[in-house]
Scaffold this motif. Sequence first.
Motif, mmCIF file in Angstrom:
data_model
loop_
_atom_site.group_PDB
_atom_site.id
_atom_site.type_symbol
_atom_site.label_atom_id
_atom_site.label_comp_id
_atom_site.label_asym_id
_atom_site.label_seq_id
_atom_site.Cartn_x
_atom_site.Cartn_y
_atom_site.Cartn_z
ATOM 1 N N TYR A 261 0.870 -1.181 0.000
ATOM 2 C CA TYR A 261 0.000 0.000 0.000
ATOM 3 C C TYR A 261 0.904 1.228 0.000
ATOM 4 O O TYR A 261 1.972 1.232 0.589
ATOM 5 C CB TYR A 261 -0.918 0.024 1.226
ATOM 6 N N THR A 262 0.485 2.257 -0.696
ATOM 7 C CA THR A 262 1.289 3.483 -0.744
ATOM 8 C C THR A 262 0.732 4.463 0.284
ATOM 9 O O THR A 262 0.089 5.454 -0.048
ATOM 10 C CB THR A 262 1.282 4.086 -2.155
ATOM 11 N N ASP A 263 1.013 4.162 1.532
ATOM 12 C CA ASP A 263 0.491 4.936 2.656
ATOM 13 C C ASP A 263 1.547 4.906 3.762
ATOM 14 O O ASP A 263 1.672 3.898 4.472
ATOM 15 C CB ASP A 263 -0.828 4.322 3.133
ATOM 16 N N ILE A 264 2.317 5.978 3.893
ATOM 17 C CA ILE A 264 3.404 6.007 4.875
ATOM 18 C C ILE A 264 2.867 5.913 6.296
ATOM 19 O O ILE A 264 3.441 5.219 7.148
ATOM 20 C CB ILE A 264 4.265 7.276 4.692
ATOM 21 N N HIS A 265 1.765 6.591 6.569
ATOM 22 C CA HIS A 265 1.166 6.547 7.908
ATOM 23 C C HIS A 265 0.811 5.105 8.274
ATOM 24 O O HIS A 265 1.143 4.629 9.369
ATOM 25 C CB HIS A 265 -0.080 7.435 7.959
ATOM 26 N N ARG A 266 0.169 4.408 7.368
ATOM 27 C CA ARG A 266 -0.211 3.012 7.626
ATOM 28 C C ARG A 266 1.031 2.138 7.811
ATOM 29 O O ARG A 266 1.054 1.247 8.664
ATOM 30 C CB ARG A 266 -1.065 2.487 6.477
ATOM 31 N N TYR A 267 2.060 2.396 7.032
ATOM 32 C CA TYR A 267 3.298 1.625 7.144
ATOM 33 C C TYR A 267 3.906 1.775 8.539
ATOM 34 O O TYR A 267 4.260 0.784 9.184
ATOM 35 C CB TYR A 267 4.283 2.086 6.078
ATOM 36 N N VAL A 268 4.010 3.012 9.012
ATOM 37 C CA VAL A 268 4.580 3.245 10.347
ATOM 38 C C VAL A 268 3.719 2.600 11.428
ATOM 39 O O VAL A 268 4.228 1.999 12.376
ATOM 40 C CB VAL A 268 4.759 4.757 10.601
#
Length: 245
Positions: free
Chosen positions: A114-121
């Motif tokens: 997924y291209t979502d930095i918030h979700r990744y963190v």
Amino acid sequence: MYHNKLSIEHWGRIDYQEAWDRQSVYQRKLVALKRTARAEGIVRNEGTHFLVLCEHHPVYTLGKSGKTAHLLVNEHFLKEHGITFYRINRGGDITYHGPGQLVAYPILDLEFFYTDIHRYVRTLEESVIRTLADYGVVGRRIEGFTGVWTGQKSARKICAIGIHMSRWVSMHGLAFNVNTDLTNFQYIVPCGIEAENMAVTSLAREVGHELDITEVTTRFTNHFTHLFNIDQCEERKTQKIHIPS
């Protein structure tokens, strides 16, 4: 539906600069794969990723948004105590790495997730929170701050997170205090947080005894691969760092 393969590499206790250089090689490799595929019109259904697990010799690292003033000692002190210092390209402020700390560097092409930095963190945080739960420790997030904390009345940070992205390929990652000697956190403003009711802790301090860091690493890795839904993993231990061709 993408199929993801993860190479899990155990680098042991390694100099920070060497690990940074090797991460950069891996990140550039994944970025190059993307560029080549796009230039040739190839649709990729299988993602290649890396998870590096290691410890570091004592070192302070200062992220892009950090303040030099948050390092509270001078070069003479660092040399006398055998601590190195680097300004690096991850987000966040200053932190400490040292023996007894589990450092995880996921080098993932997030376009396969997924291209979502918030979700990744948040997913990195969740990997640590679930690992803590395995040892009866309640981990939590604090709004406005990155990382994982314990404690209710007073907040104790047990895991710091700082990442860097290039074309949605990640590097850097998290530092999870397992058996870490916390003394060296006294010489910085950890993560730039100066609040009196916030401190730094370790899993050993929370449970009252040291732990087998190999076991903690295995538990963390299992939670990580589950949360990222990766079921094909190749695992290897190496002191001599492998450089992908």
